[in-house]
Scaffold this motif. Structure first.
Motif, mmCIF file in Angstrom:
data_model
loop_
_atom_site.group_PDB
_atom_site.id
_atom_site.type_symbol
_atom_site.label_atom_id
_atom_site.label_comp_id
_atom_site.label_asym_id
_atom_site.label_seq_id
_atom_site.Cartn_x
_atom_site.Cartn_y
_atom_site.Cartn_z
ATOM 1 N N LEU A 145 0.833 -1.204 0.000
ATOM 2 C CA LEU A 145 0.000 0.000 0.000
ATOM 3 C C LEU A 145 0.870 1.258 0.000
ATOM 4 O O LEU A 145 0.621 2.200 -0.764
ATOM 5 N N ARG A 146 1.888 1.280 0.851
ATOM 6 C CA ARG A 146 2.776 2.446 0.899
ATOM 7 C C ARG A 146 3.479 2.654 -0.445
ATOM 8 O O ARG A 146 3.640 3.784 -0.913
ATOM 9 N N ASN A 147 3.861 1.564 -1.071
ATOM 10 C CA ASN A 147 4.528 1.660 -2.370
ATOM 11 C C ASN A 147 3.580 2.229 -3.424
ATOM 12 O O ASN A 147 3.979 3.066 -4.250
ATOM 13 N N GLU A 148 2.319 1.772 -3.419
ATOM 14 C CA GLU A 148 1.343 2.281 -4.380
ATOM 15 C C GLU A 148 1.078 3.764 -4.161
ATOM 16 O O GLU A 148 0.883 4.519 -5.116
ATOM 17 N N LEU A 224 -6.249 1.802 -5.797
ATOM 18 C CA LEU A 224 -5.618 2.087 -4.507
ATOM 19 C C LEU A 224 -6.640 2.041 -3.378
ATOM 20 O O LEU A 224 -6.373 1.505 -2.293
ATOM 21 N N LEU A 225 -7.831 2.574 -3.646
ATOM 22 C CA LEU A 225 -8.890 2.525 -2.632
ATOM 23 C C LEU A 225 -9.396 1.094 -2.437
ATOM 24 O O LEU A 225 -9.789 0.730 -1.327
ATOM 25 N N ASP A 226 -9.384 0.296 -3.513
ATOM 26 C CA ASP A 226 -9.750 -1.123 -3.366
ATOM 27 C C ASP A 226 -8.792 -1.817 -2.397
ATOM 28 O O ASP A 226 -9.207 -2.565 -1.504
ATOM 29 N N ARG A 227 -7.496 -1.588 -2.601
ATOM 30 C CA ARG A 227 -6.500 -2.193 -1.722
ATOM 31 C C ARG A 227 -6.666 -1.681 -0.287
ATOM 32 O O ARG A 227 -6.576 -2.461 0.673
ATOM 33 N N THR A 228 -6.930 -0.402 -0.158
ATOM 34 C CA THR A 228 -7.112 0.185 1.177
ATOM 35 C C THR A 228 -8.337 -0.401 1.864
ATOM 36 O O THR A 228 -8.302 -0.731 3.054
ATOM 37 N N HIS A 230 -9.661 -3.296 1.396
ATOM 38 C CA HIS A 230 -9.341 -4.671 1.787
ATOM 39 C C HIS A 230 -8.548 -4.695 3.090
ATOM 40 O O HIS A 230 -8.839 -5.496 3.998
ATOM 41 N N LEU A 231 -7.583 -3.812 3.217
ATOM 42 C CA LEU A 231 -6.786 -3.759 4.438
ATOM 43 C C LEU A 231 -7.619 -3.299 5.625
ATOM 44 O O LEU A 231 -7.475 -3.818 6.738
ATOM 45 N N ILE A 232 -8.493 -2.326 5.415
ATOM 46 C CA ILE A 232 -9.369 -1.870 6.508
ATOM 47 C C ILE A 232 -10.279 -3.009 6.955
ATOM 48 O O ILE A 232 -10.529 -3.194 8.158
ATOM 49 N N ASP A 233 -10.764 -3.775 5.995
ATOM 50 C CA ASP A 233 -11.609 -4.917 6.336
ATOM 51 C C ASP A 233 -10.851 -5.912 7.204
ATOM 52 O O ASP A 233 -11.384 -6.441 8.187
ATOM 53 N N ILE A 234 -9.577 -6.165 6.870
ATOM 54 C CA ILE A 234 -8.753 -7.073 7.687
ATOM 55 C C ILE A 234 -8.526 -6.484 9.069
ATOM 56 O O ILE A 234 -8.661 -7.175 10.088
ATOM 57 N N LEU A 235 -8.200 -5.195 9.127
ATOM 58 C CA LEU A 235 -7.893 -4.565 10.414
ATOM 59 C C LEU A 235 -9.112 -4.491 11.319
ATOM 60 O O LEU A 235 -9.042 -4.828 12.507
ATOM 61 N N VAL A 236 -10.236 -4.039 10.766
ATOM 62 C CA VAL A 236 -11.417 -3.772 11.592
ATOM 63 C C VAL A 236 -12.190 -5.039 11.915
ATOM 64 O O VAL A 236 -12.619 -5.244 13.054
ATOM 65 N N ARG A 237 -12.348 -5.897 10.930
ATOM 66 C CA ARG A 237 -13.215 -7.065 11.121
ATOM 67 C C ARG A 237 -12.479 -8.327 11.536
ATOM 68 O O ARG A 237 -13.108 -9.312 11.899
ATOM 69 N N LYS A 238 -11.165 -8.292 11.475
ATOM 70 C CA LYS A 238 -10.415 -9.460 11.937
ATOM 71 C C LYS A 238 -9.446 -9.105 13.061
ATOM 72 O O LYS A 238 -9.605 -9.569 14.192
ATOM 73 N N GLN A 262 1.252 -2.948 17.641
ATOM 74 C CA GLN A 262 1.226 -3.383 16.244
ATOM 75 C C GLN A 262 -0.023 -2.887 15.540
ATOM 76 O O GLN A 262 0.037 -2.410 14.387
ATOM 77 N N LEU A 263 -1.172 -2.995 16.214
ATOM 78 C CA LEU A 263 -2.406 -2.482 15.620
ATOM 79 C C LEU A 263 -2.308 -0.983 15.370
ATOM 80 O O LEU A 263 -2.768 -0.483 14.335
ATOM 81 N N GLU A 264 -1.737 -0.255 16.305
ATOM 82 C CA GLU A 264 -1.575 1.188 16.132
ATOM 83 C C GLU A 264 -0.720 1.474 14.897
ATOM 84 O O GLU A 264 -1.031 2.385 14.113
ATOM 85 N N LYS A 265 0.325 0.709 14.711
ATOM 86 C CA LYS A 265 1.198 0.900 13.556
ATOM 87 C C LYS A 265 0.421 0.686 12.258
ATOM 88 O O LYS A 265 0.536 1.478 11.304
ATOM 89 N N TRP A 266 -0.388 -0.373 12.202
ATOM 90 C CA TRP A 266 -1.157 -0.670 10.988
ATOM 91 C C TRP A 266 -2.255 0.364 10.754
ATOM 92 O O TRP A 266 -2.441 0.827 9.627
ATOM 93 N N PHE A 267 -3.013 0.693 11.806
ATOM 94 C CA PHE A 267 -4.082 1.682 11.666
ATOM 95 C C PHE A 267 -3.512 3.023 11.189
ATOM 96 O O PHE A 267 -4.078 3.670 10.300
ATOM 97 N N THR A 268 -2.418 3.424 11.778
ATOM 98 C CA THR A 268 -1.810 4.708 11.412
ATOM 99 C C THR A 268 -1.338 4.684 9.972
ATOM 100 O O THR A 268 -1.514 5.671 9.225
ATOM 101 N N CYS A 269 -0.756 3.573 9.543
ATOM 102 C CA CYS A 269 -0.274 3.449 8.166
ATOM 103 C C CYS A 269 -1.411 3.649 7.171
ATOM 104 O O CYS A 269 -1.290 4.418 6.206
ATOM 105 N N VAL A 270 -2.537 2.980 7.395
ATOM 106 C CA VAL A 270 -3.668 3.088 6.470
ATOM 107 C C VAL A 270 -4.266 4.495 6.522
ATOM 108 O O VAL A 270 -4.632 5.065 5.475
#
Length: 769
Positions: A145-148, A224-228, A230-238, A262-270
């Motif tokens: 995601l960061r690369n995109e 890019l929003l599709d990828r985002t 998908h990641l939000i779905d993983i973070l929030v729902r899993k 770790q969750l803070e790192k991922w949430f902040t990244c997205v």
């Protein structure tokens, strides 16, 4: 592989069990080792029933022993000659077959236990590997995601440069067009129109390329929003849901990791990436403001992309505000049990970390309206990074209290659910507003359901409710859970019980201990996995001595007085009387074990095995010790100094070996008081309570009572003969100690109580005389 070879290759802990198994004369380990192949090939089950086959096997066994003995003679192995010769003289063939069969079955039990442990460890490693693999996969997706986003940033710059080129040439074309109007000759006019036509063709090519670039950029933004998403779905729902479940389990004792870094790192990244997408869309608006044309794709598709990006960012932000540390009182039974007018603390955290928001977001505390409570104390705090050890954005409320509102219409509001106070669940809410870069989002976090009590006597029942809810419910806002509480499957319930000991003492319950508890709850079953425990059976039946009251009483006693002994595995604890006797009867004289009382709340006792005059094992037990005793003397000192007066009135400790065969002082020595004799700080208790009187013909189960006094004085000579006879009978079973002028007698009460009654009657008659 042969069974004996497998046993020899087991880890040290299981080889120790093997040594303990063969620590007896019935079948020496030497014989088992040297004849292992032959022993494992014989039909011992049939030989135990068939006398003729048993005789044949005995003869072959003796022949093999002779062969081994001869070999050791040749090798001059003196010790092995002795061991082999010692076992050559056997009388009962069927008993021998039964003995060998019993040893082989016990060996298989050790192997099965080792195999089960290995499988559990494999599954744990496999699960940990899966979790690590999942995290690594998520990390790769975050990096993608960061690369995109970086690629999109480059694309936007290229688009801007492309548009600047078109704009420059277009403006140049316009200026040249104005100049053509002022040309004076016909040839110049023709030449000017030719140049203009060529420029228009160039400009048309440029605008076509610009249009295609805009379409491509919009398509890339959509991907890019599709990828985002998908990641939000993983973070929030899993990931977040998994963390919330781990937090529920950890709050009732499970050793689960609830760190949010770790969750803070991922949430902040997205979140950072989504804010950059919003900047890209703003840049597109800026470019359209400079250059636009009919059927411009940015004008057509940008609003939908903007709405989608904002929606994704709001969803992420609204999920990122959580309660990191659940409400708890400093001296409470556990988290989520709150008492009115007593301070409690709670900590919230924003998983999207933007340093520019430090101290700018205010968090407000409120309660739901099921039962009305006023929240007192500092109800508003700013999210900041100073109150977090790892620099997270937290609001740490440390001095909140609850006060119930009194009203004439009752305190339960509109709810008509017939629940007790300790079954009523309440939720505490935390509200704030996220404002950054033109985006404003209202956020709300909620605690796990709490139980609010008004008296400390309700803590035990309240904690039972918290245990039950967080064990079974994954709907963290179900305040009506106890209106129709489900039953708990035994494996889940057993795990929760083990967590209580693990959290309190760093040592949980093993399978044997859990089996005893299951037997207490369900009776005898081959397998308890399908059994279920109802809420009423856990916390309501047999009031006031419910199952939970019994179990919690033991837990409190262990945590307060026996933690070190429990952590070292010296207390068997949960073992039934029947199992206790079966274990001890097979052990040597003086072997004892420690178990919790099944009838006295918060009681612990010990039993030991003695050998009667006929050679039969006899298990004896003392009355349970409770906190009344343990407040005065540590349990290890009780075990150290416990004595019985034998027939010749010599005090002797019957406790020699902690089950299975550890010498008492080796097991408990490191916990003994360094002082002994009259310097021992517990000498008064020892002298008044830890000397017992027993008879080999009359086993006793008693604990001496403190300050028990018998006075042998009489005044009238007419009763002297009667008193003399009574004193003579009693004196054979009474040892009199003098301490500071007081006479203390410890006697075999069950045998001589009628004599004492008679003595008391004669005393009363004497006084009346």
């Amino acid at each position: 592989m042969a069974q004996w070879d497998r046993l020899r290759q087991l880890p040290a802990v299981y080889r120790q069990q093997l040594h303990e198994l063969y620590d007896r004369d019935a079948l020496p380990m030497d014989i088992r080792h040297y004849l292992s192949v032959w022993i494992e090939k014989q039909e011992w089950p049939r030989a135990a029933r068939d006398h003729d086959l048993a005789v044949v096997l005995l003869q072959v066994l003796l022949e093999n022993l002779d062969i081994q003995h001869s070999r050791f003679v040749q090798e001059e192995s003196f010790l092995m000659q002795h061991n082999i010769r010692r076992y050559k003289y056997l009388e009962d063939p069927c008993a021998l077959a039964s003995t060998i069969l019993w040893f082989l079955e016990k060996e298989r039990e050790i192997l099965q236990s080792a195999d089960l442990t290995e499988k559990v460890q494999y599954l744990q490693v496999e699960q940990e590997a899966m979790e690590i693999s999942s995290q690594q996969d998520l990390e790769r997706k975050m990096a993608g995601l960061r690369n995109e986003v970086q690629c999109m940033e480059h694309t936007i710059k290229c688009l801007e440069e492309q548009q600047d080129e078109f704009d420059f040439k277009y403006q140049t074309h316009k200026m040249e067009g104005e100049q053509i109007k002022h040309l004076w000759s016909y040839l110049h006019i023709l030449w000017g129109f030719a140049v203009k036509k060529n420029q228009i063709r160039v400009l048309q090519n440029l605008v076509n390329k610009l249009n295609e670039s805009r379409k491509s950029t919009l398509s890339d933004l959509n991907k890019l929003l599709d990828r985002t998403e998908h990641l939000i779905d993983i973070l929030v729902r899993k990931e977040l849901v998994d963390w919330q479940r781990r937090q529920q389990k950890a709050s009732i004792g499970a050793p689960d990791d609830v760190c949010l870094n770790q969750l803070e790192k991922w949430f902040t990244c997205v979140a950072v990436c989504l804010f950059q997408v919003r900047e890209f869309l703003s840049k597109l608006d800026e470019l359209v403001g400079k250059v636009s044309y009919d059927n411009d794709p940015v004008k057509a598709h940008k609003p939908a992309l903007q709405k989608r990006a904002d929606t994704l960012l709001k969803d992420l932000l609204q999920s990122s505000f959580v309660v990191e540390t659940q409400p708890s009182m400093p001296q409470g039974k556990g988290p989520m049990v709150l008492r009115t007018n007593v301070q409690f603390s709670v900590k919230t955290r924003l998983l999207v970390k933007f340093p520019e928001l430090n101290h700018s977001m205010k968090v407000n505390v409120s309660m739901e309206r099921y039962r009305r409570f006023n929240v007192l104390g500092t109800k508003t705090k700013a999210l900041n990074m100073a109150e977090s050890q790892n620099g997270g954005m937290v609001a740490d409320f440390r001095h909140l209290t609850l006060k119930e509102q009194k009203s004439g219409g009752g305190n339960k509001g509109a709810s008509d659910i017939p629940l007790t106070v300790t079954e009523e669940l309440h939720i505490i809410f935390f509200d704030t507003v996220f404002e950054l870069k033109g985006l404003s989002v209202e956020l709300q976090a909620s605690s796990l359901p709490v139980v609010i009590i008004s008296n400390s006597s309700q803590q035990q029942s309240a904690w039972a409710s918290i245990l039950w809810f967080n064990m079974l419910s994954q709907d963290t806002k179900d305040v009506k859970f106890f209106a129709n509480s489900p039953a708990a499957a035994w494996p889940q319930f057993a795990e929760m019980l083990s967590w209580q000991f693990l959290a309190a003492t760093k040592r949980g319950l093993n399978n044997d201990q859990l089996e005893m508890i299951a037997h207490r709850l369900f009776g005898k079953h081959e397998n308890y996995d399908t059994c279920k425990v109802a809420w009423s059976k856990f916390c309501k039946e047999n009031t006031p001595d419910t199952f939970w009251v019994w179990f919690d009483g033991i837990l409190v006693m262990v945590k307060t007085y026996l933690e070190d002994l429990w952590r070292d595995g010296l207390i068997m604890g949960f073992v039934s009387k029947g199992k206790e006797k079966s274990l001890l009867k097979r052990k040597q004289r003086g072997t004892f074990l420690l178990r919790f009382s099944e009838s006295i709340i918060g009681g612990i006792t010990f039993s030991w095995v003695e050998i009667t005059a006929t050679g039969e094992p006899d298990v004896k037990t003392v009355q349970p010790f409770t906190k009344v005793d343990l407040m005065q003397i540590p349990f290890q000192e009780i075990i150290r100094n416990f004595q019985i007066l034998e027939a010749d009135n010599i005090p002797e400790s019957p406790l020699l070996y902690l089950y299975p065969n550890t010498p008492k002082d080796e097991a408990f020595g490191k916990y003994y008081s360094t002082k002994s004799g009259d310097d021992n700080p517990y000498i008064k208790y020892i002298k008044t309570k830890l000397v017992f009187s027993g008879s080999p013909h009359h086993p006793v189960q008693l604990k001496a009572l403190s300050n028990s006094k018998l006075s042998f004085h009489h005044r009238a000579s007419g009763f002297r003969l009667c008193f003399g006879l009574l004193e003579y009978k009693i004196s054979t079973h009474v040892k009199v100690f003098r301490e500071q002028g007081n006479v203390l007698s410890c006697i075999s009460w069950g045998c001589w109580l009628p004599l004492l009654h008679a003595y008391a009657l004669l005393s009363a008659l004497l006084i009346t005389k």
